[in-house]
Design an enzyme around this catalytic site. Structure first.
Site, PDB file in Angstrom:
ATOM      1  N   SER A  44       2.893   4.516  -4.628  1.00 42.13           N
ATOM      2  CA  SER A  44       3.154   4.819  -5.914  1.00 42.13           C
ATOM      3  C   SER A  44       1.843   5.310  -6.653  1.00 42.13           C
ATOM      4  CB  SER A  44       4.094   3.563  -6.492  1.00 42.13           C
ATOM      5  OG  SER A  44       4.420   3.871  -7.673  1.00 42.13           O
ATOM      6  N   ASP A 163      10.728   4.559  -4.706  1.00 44.85           N
ATOM      7  CA  ASP A 163       9.554   3.875  -4.892  1.00 44.85           C
ATOM      8  C   ASP A 163       8.963   3.034  -3.415  1.00 44.85           C
ATOM      9  OD1 ASP A 163       7.197   2.380  -5.590  1.00 44.85           O
ATOM     10  OD2 ASP A 163       8.581   0.919  -6.647  1.00 44.85           O
TER      11      ASP A 163
END
Length: 279
Positions: A44, A163
């Site tokens: 991320s 994610d």
């Protein structure tokens, strides 16, 4: 993926705006010449911080987090309540790429590969993909795409992703499996933090009714996270672990928009890097 033969790895956790700490650490590393890593793995916001570091672009991450990430095009509750993205990671990546130079040529010439973690929506498991000039515009938004906050699943290599923190928030075990016996890890939370393991609220499942494997990933995330922390605290005998983590009074949260607090967080990270160099 073939096993890396390299021995020294840099691993950076995500955490949205908490990534300002890693931005400070990595700039401190550039200032002190702490760049002799064989490969890196980012998750991320940790992945976007790492590409700036590996490209040798001192100050790039700081500029993005203190300018672009504070714009309403990035975080916007009103847009979210109207059915749009709360956290538009695609806008942030593309706008910053266009407006803040990224020396991709330097990254490629250094031959220090960056692997970005995404979570496969169909399997619920992490995927580790090496960054190239052909896939960076797919990879980085996908790794940062928090489910629900970003209402799409970006495709990477034709597969829907989300994610990377869901599948592997702190990929130190993966780095070890790839041959790293000297691992530096930059965390987004203070040392000692562990996620509480408890059942998910029943209403959560309906948000993932079309993606059961992704729900399973959410359900086991805390356990996977804590496994990584346990590895960091008790690494194998043949593995050296260097940990940089925010102090207990770190003032930045996941969606902090206060510029002064972000500047403090950056300086805390930079100070941690300088202290590591002098140790």
């Amino acid at each position: 993926m073939t096993q890396e033969q390299s021995k020294k790895a840099l691993v950076v956790e995500g955490g949205a705006m908490r990534g300002i700490f890693a931005a400070g650490v990595l700039d401190g590393f550039l200032e002190t010449g702490q760049t002799n890593f064989d490969f890196a793995i980012g998750v991320s916001a940790g992945s976007t911080n790492l590409i700036g570091f590996l490209a040798g672009d001192h100050g790039r991450n700081r500029k993005i987090l203190l300018q672009h990430a504070l714009q309403p095009e990035f975080l916007n509750w009103r847009r979210f309540l109207k059915g749009g993205h709360f956290c538009d990671v695609s806008w942030l990546w593309h706008a910053s790429f266009e407006q803040v130079p990224l020396n991709t040529r330097h990254y490629l010439e250094q031959n220090r590969p960056l692997y970005v973690v995404t979570t496969n929506v169909d399997t619920g498991f992490p995927v580790y993909t090496r960054v190239t000039v052909d896939n960076l515009h797919e990879l980085f938004p996908a790794s940062c795409a928090i489910p629900l906050a970003y209402r799409e699943f970006p495709a990477v290599g034709g597969a829907p992703m989300t994610d990377g923190g869901l599948g592997d928030s702190i990929p130190v075990i993966k780095a070890y499996e790839m041959g790293a016996l000297d691992i530096t890890v930059i965390l987004s939370r203070p040392r000692g933090f562990r996620k509480k393991i408890r059942p998910l609220p029943k209403f959560t499942k309906r948000f993932f009714k079309h993606h059961p494997a992704l729900f399973d990933a959410v359900a086991r995330r805390s356990a996977v996270y804590n496994d990584a922390i346990n590895f960091i605290d008790n690494p194998p005998a043949d593995c050296k672990m260097t940990v940089l983590a925010p102090p207990e009074d770190f003032p930045v949260g996941r969606f902090t928009q206060d510029k002064k607090l972000l500047e403090q967080g950056y300086e805390m990270g930079r100070a941690a890097a300088l202290a590591t160099n002098s140790a």
